[in-house]
Design an enzyme around this catalytic site. Structure first.
Site, mmCIF file in Angstrom:
data_model
loop_
_atom_site.group_PDB
_atom_site.id
_atom_site.type_symbol
_atom_site.label_atom_id
_atom_site.label_comp_id
_atom_site.label_asym_id
_atom_site.label_seq_id
_atom_site.Cartn_x
_atom_site.Cartn_y
_atom_site.Cartn_z
ATOM 1 N N ASP A 110 35.472 41.234 40.203
ATOM 2 C CA ASP A 110 35.580 42.142 39.059
ATOM 3 C C ASP A 110 34.401 41.857 38.116
ATOM 4 O O ASP A 110 33.310 42.422 38.295
ATOM 5 C CB ASP A 110 36.947 41.872 38.403
ATOM 6 C CG ASP A 110 37.270 42.789 37.261
ATOM 7 O OD1 ASP A 110 36.563 43.776 37.068
ATOM 8 O OD2 ASP A 110 38.253 42.525 36.521
ATOM 9 N N VAL A 161 44.577 46.940 40.864
ATOM 10 C CA VAL A 161 45.167 47.135 42.190
ATOM 11 C C VAL A 161 46.114 46.000 42.567
ATOM 12 O O VAL A 161 45.949 44.863 42.127
ATOM 13 C CB VAL A 161 44.071 47.309 43.273
ATOM 14 C CG1 VAL A 161 43.369 48.630 43.123
ATOM 15 C CG2 VAL A 161 43.071 46.161 43.254
HETATM 16 P P1 5GP Z 1 36.355 38.063 38.142
HETATM 17 O O1 5GP Z 1 36.122 36.633 37.799
HETATM 18 O O2 5GP Z 1 35.410 38.620 39.167
HETATM 19 O O3 5GP Z 1 36.432 38.919 36.909
HETATM 20 O O4 5GP Z 1 37.826 38.155 38.662
HETATM 21 C C1 5GP Z 1 38.260 37.883 39.911
HETATM 22 C C2 5GP Z 1 39.768 37.671 39.877
HETATM 23 O O5 5GP Z 1 40.426 38.522 38.914
HETATM 24 C C3 5GP Z 1 40.348 38.069 41.208
HETATM 25 O O6 5GP Z 1 40.321 36.983 42.109
HETATM 26 C C4 5GP Z 1 41.751 38.476 40.822
HETATM 27 O O7 5GP Z 1 42.590 37.332 40.760
HETATM 28 C C5 5GP Z 1 41.635 39.038 39.424
HETATM 29 N N1 5GP Z 1 41.551 40.517 39.438
HETATM 30 C C6 5GP Z 1 40.502 41.277 39.055
HETATM 31 N N2 5GP Z 1 40.787 42.590 39.203
HETATM 32 C C7 5GP Z 1 42.055 42.656 39.709
HETATM 33 C C8 5GP Z 1 42.917 43.749 40.093
HETATM 34 O O8 5GP Z 1 42.584 44.944 40.019
HETATM 35 N N3 5GP Z 1 44.145 43.413 40.579
HETATM 36 C C9 5GP Z 1 44.569 42.117 40.680
HETATM 37 N N4 5GP Z 1 45.801 41.920 41.166
HETATM 38 N N5 5GP Z 1 43.783 41.066 40.338
HETATM 39 C C10 5GP Z 1 42.539 41.337 39.852
#
Ligand code: 5GP
Length: 188
Positions: A110, A161
């Site tokens: 994300d 999601v």
């Molecule tokens: P980042 O550090 O890239 O922002 O986040 C990664 C983590 O955020 C993912 O491993 C997940 O745990 C959580 N995450 C980000 N977007 C989503 C989403 O749309 N759904 C869910 N269930 N978790 C998300």
């Protein structure tokens, strides 16, 4: 679609579509694996808990390859003072990554902060190389530039999601497909 009588979802990726993508990723990993000359097993790391389903399916498709598997658990929260994202390790690796070619398997990327954290951690620990594989690449909220070598699906919309390992407050991991939760369910 309504599930469990309350939360509303729209299915984005069916089980069939997911399996097709996992298979395509496994094929590409195998090809790159064969081109790698030093003969050491690759260390595949599953980021708990969300990547569990993806990881299990993917590694079963690599059954003819010499791989090592491990898991890492992270917890992430916002600092109350400056809102910075703080990531901490809640389950350490069991295998020392020093000298290994590492492939980190994530459910969804994300902002990119989690894999940036993992890259730094693994490089500092002496991994020979670090690559990333994710089932979902959600681009609208990206904060840091990250190189992801294997991507299942690109999401151009900022949707939350669930399913196929991904949860909402601990629920829905066991859905066999990936669905977008209706914003009404999580936006107050
Ligand atoms: P980042 O550090 O890239 O922002 O986040 C990664 C983590 O955020 C993912 O491993 C997940 O745990 C959580 N995450 C980000 N977007 C989503 C989403 O749309 N759904 C869910 N269930 N978790 C998300």
């Amino acid at each position: 679609m309504k599930i469990y009588g309350q939360d509303e979802f729209t299915v984005l990726f069916s089980r069939m579509k997911i399996l097709e993508q996992v298979e395509a990723i496994a094929k590409r990993i195998k090809t790159n694996f064969s081109n790698q000359s030093d003969g050491r097993p690759i260390l595949l790391i599953c980021v708990l808990n969300g990547a569990m389903y993806f990881f299990v399916e993917l590694t079963k498709m690599l059954s003819d390859k010499d791989i090592l598997i491990d898991t890492i658990g992270l917890s992430s929260y916002r600092n109350g003072v400056d809102s910075a994202q703080i990531i901490t390790i809640v389950k350490k690796l069991d295998i020392d990554p020093r000298g290994y070619h590492v492939l980190v398997v994530e459910d969804i990327i994300d902002t990119g902060l989690t894999i940036q954290f993992l890259r730094n951690l693994l490089v500092e620990a002496g991994a020979a190389s670090v690559q990333f594989c994710c089932l979902l690449d959600k681009r609208p909220r990206r904060m840091v530039q990250v190189d992801i070598q294997y991507v299942g699906f690109v999401m151009e919309n900022d949707e939350f999601v669930v399913g196929y390992g991904l949860d909402y407050n601990g629920r829905y991991r066991n859905l066999p497909y990936i669905a977008a939760l209706h914003p009404r369910m999580y936006k107050k």
